[in-house]
Enzyme design. Structure first.
Site, mmCIF file in Angstrom:
data_model
loop_
_atom_site.group_PDB
_atom_site.id
_atom_site.type_symbol
_atom_site.label_atom_id
_atom_site.label_comp_id
_atom_site.label_asym_id
_atom_site.label_seq_id
_atom_site.Cartn_x
_atom_site.Cartn_y
_atom_site.Cartn_z
ATOM 1 N N HIS A 166 53.341 16.180 23.835
ATOM 2 C CA HIS A 166 52.359 17.257 23.768
ATOM 3 C C HIS A 166 51.088 16.777 23.081
ATOM 4 O O HIS A 166 51.055 16.597 21.868
ATOM 5 C CB HIS A 166 52.957 18.457 23.024
ATOM 6 C CG HIS A 166 52.009 19.615 22.893
ATOM 7 N ND1 HIS A 166 52.058 20.496 21.836
ATOM 8 C CD2 HIS A 166 50.979 20.027 23.681
ATOM 9 C CE1 HIS A 166 51.108 21.395 21.995
ATOM 10 N NE2 HIS A 166 50.441 21.137 23.089
ATOM 11 N N SER B 109 53.139 22.901 26.118
ATOM 12 C CA SER B 109 52.832 23.291 24.746
ATOM 13 C C SER B 109 53.854 24.251 24.174
ATOM 14 O O SER B 109 53.895 24.461 22.962
ATOM 15 C CB SER B 109 51.442 23.938 24.678
ATOM 16 O OG SER B 109 51.400 25.099 25.492
#
Length: 509
Positions: free
Chosen positions: A145, A124
């Site tokens: 992600h 992230s």
């Protein structure tokens, strides 16, 4: 545009926690055989049981049929060793957020999977470029992600590091689309899109709290009931975990070489040090014990309706006030313009939309002591709450009359301390500015940043679209006034935002 991986391509997931199991569920639902591995004993079996139960719930609700659920469950294959992942055509890593751990894992996997296997990291915030640097063929790795909970959240950030081959990013983008997601492309920079652009939502709220603008419950209510956000910033930090939120803030701040725009908050640091982490610890900005009473927003007491009401112009707030007063059958006078930009008068109070200055400064510079400022709202016609600030030199009777006008129009009114830019206006302008800077620095496109923030954070509008609704010149003016008021580089306007203002152009054609 790339071509999605065929559904008969095996997909390997390393990490069977919440993110890894969510990705596994999505891949299995899309028809892939999914090889799931985790270093922790029993984690894979527990994850497969959870995913299977999720498929069963979908079948019980009629969203998929029983045969489809059974087939999807059968495509989940536990892997006891990493070498059992050798046949995969795509391998997605979803382990702990630690650069060294991710580099070591990918070095090991590179020797196991075929050269044609694509590698993706679900990081992230860690640099995709740095993760890939550990590989002998770094071009085969990109970021993919996902957002939690993965089966429900549509957004996927497809992130290219410096070495990522275009075909790899193209294939991952197309594969995410085939899995029913809404992918956006980003360049590997600190925080990518969402974790970077979202920083002001937390950072400005924490600053407002530190400045004594209002308490958490009142500020959260303003963000929800005026701004249209699903959760206020303090509620959201309690949900995410203050330790997690602080770690991301520190990561982005450090990666940008301590740029003051991303500076973490001492308040949040102190709370983390105390163990007040939010819901998971039972206490954060709010109490979360089972019988705890939740604090309520501070609302101003009802004030009499002023005898004389004047509305000026047709800006969104003035138009909404006119419409709301008409609906309630309350008389007022309307004029097309006012001499100094005020949008309403009531009982001697001059009411303006905030422009990034304090009410006290604005009143002093204009010579209007009874200055009352109103905060931004997503839609003044439907908003149920407005935040205001009054100049310190404003007479009490005039301030009460301004409150009476807004209450007569159907708003619950919360008074904030006289901070520059109030709450929503300064936060939304900072969000728009950060989004503009991401586009300016070629992290992503304007369309991608708005899509990412709408889908990834459930913002009611993308920040650039919201900035255009406010008016980019006003956004620029608010930022300039904030920078002057605070004397900080934190509020510097993005060169791209300034360029749009000077050219009269917009981000979205």
């Amino acid at each position: 545009m790339g071509q999605a991986l065929a559904s008969d391509t095996p997909v390997a997931i390393v990490g069977a926690g919440a993110m890894g199991s969510g990705i596994a569920q999505v891949a299995a639902a899309a028809g892939h055989r999914v090889l799931l591995y985790d270093a922790s004993s029993g984690a894979v079996e527990q994850a497969i049981a959870r995913i299977g139960a999720s498929f069963d719930r979908l079948a019980d609700k009629g969203r998929i049929d029983g045969g489809t659920a059974q087939a999807a469950r059968a495509r989940l294959i536990p892997a006891a060793r990493l070498d059992e992942l050798a046949a995969s055509g795509l391998l997605i890593e979803a382990i702990v957020e630690d650069l060294v751990a991710k580099q070591q894992l990918f070095r090991t996997l590179e020797a196991i999977v075929s050269p044609a296997c694509l590698l993706a990291t679900n990081t992230s915030s860690i640099s995709v470029t740095a993760i890939a640097a550990a590989l002998s063929a770094p071009g085969r790795l990109a970021g993919m992600h996902f957002f939690n909970p993965v089966p429900q959240m549509a957004l996927v950030e497809v992130i290219s590091g410096l070495a990522t081959e275009a075909r790899v990013a193209d294939t991952l983008h197309a594969t995410a689309l085939a899995w029913g997601k809404s992918p956006v492309r980003a360049r590997s920079t600190p925080g990518f899109i969402v974790n970077r652009v979202a920083r002001p939502y937390y950072g400005e709220a924490l600053r407002l709290l530190n400045e004594g603008a209002a308490d958490c419950a009142t500020l959260d209510a303003v963000f929800r009931e005026a701004g249209g956000f699903r959760m206020g910033p303090f509620e959201l930090m309690d949900l995410i975990g203050l330790d997690v939120n602080l770690a991301v803030s520190r990561s982005v701040w450090s990666a940008f070489f301590n740029d003051p725009r991303y500076a973490p908050s001492p308040i949040q640091q102190e709370m983390v040090a105390a163990g007040f982490l939010g819901r998971k610890s039972g206490r954060g900005f709010y109490p979360h014990a089972p019988a705890a009473a939740m604090p309520q927003a501070a609302n101003l007491e009802p004030q009499p309706i002023p005898c004389s009401l004047h509305i000026f112009g047709n800006c969104p707030l003035a138009s909404a006030l006119s419409a709301r007063l008409q609906i309630r059958g309350l008389p007022f006078q309307h004029a097309p313009t006012s001499p100094d930009g005020r949008l309403a008068e009531a009982g001697g109070a001059a009411i303006y939309l905030t422009d990034g200055r304090s009410a006290s400064e604005r009143g002093a510079r204009s010579g209007v002591a009874n200055t009352v400022l109103v905060d931004l709202a997503l839609d003044y016609g439907s908003a149920t709450r407005l935040a205001i600030a009054t100049a310190e030199q404003c007479h009490t009777a005039a301030a009460s009359a301004a409150v009476g006008l807004l209450q007569a129009a159907g708003f619950t009114v919360s008074r904030l301390a006289d901070v520059p830019g109030l709450a929503l206006m300064r936060t939304v302008c900072m969000l728009a500015n950060e989004a503009a800077d991401a586009v300016y620095q070629n992290v992503c496109t304007a369309a991608a940043v708005d899509q990412a923030m709408h889908l990834g954070t459930n913002y009611p509008l993308g920040p650039l679209a919201w900035g255009e609704r406010i008016g980019l010149p006003l956004v620029h003016r608010v930022l300039t006034n904030l920078a002057t008021s605070y004397g900080e580089d934190r509020y510097r306007a993005s060169p791209l935002l300034a360029r749009k203002v000077f050219s009269g152009k917009k981000f979205h054609v």
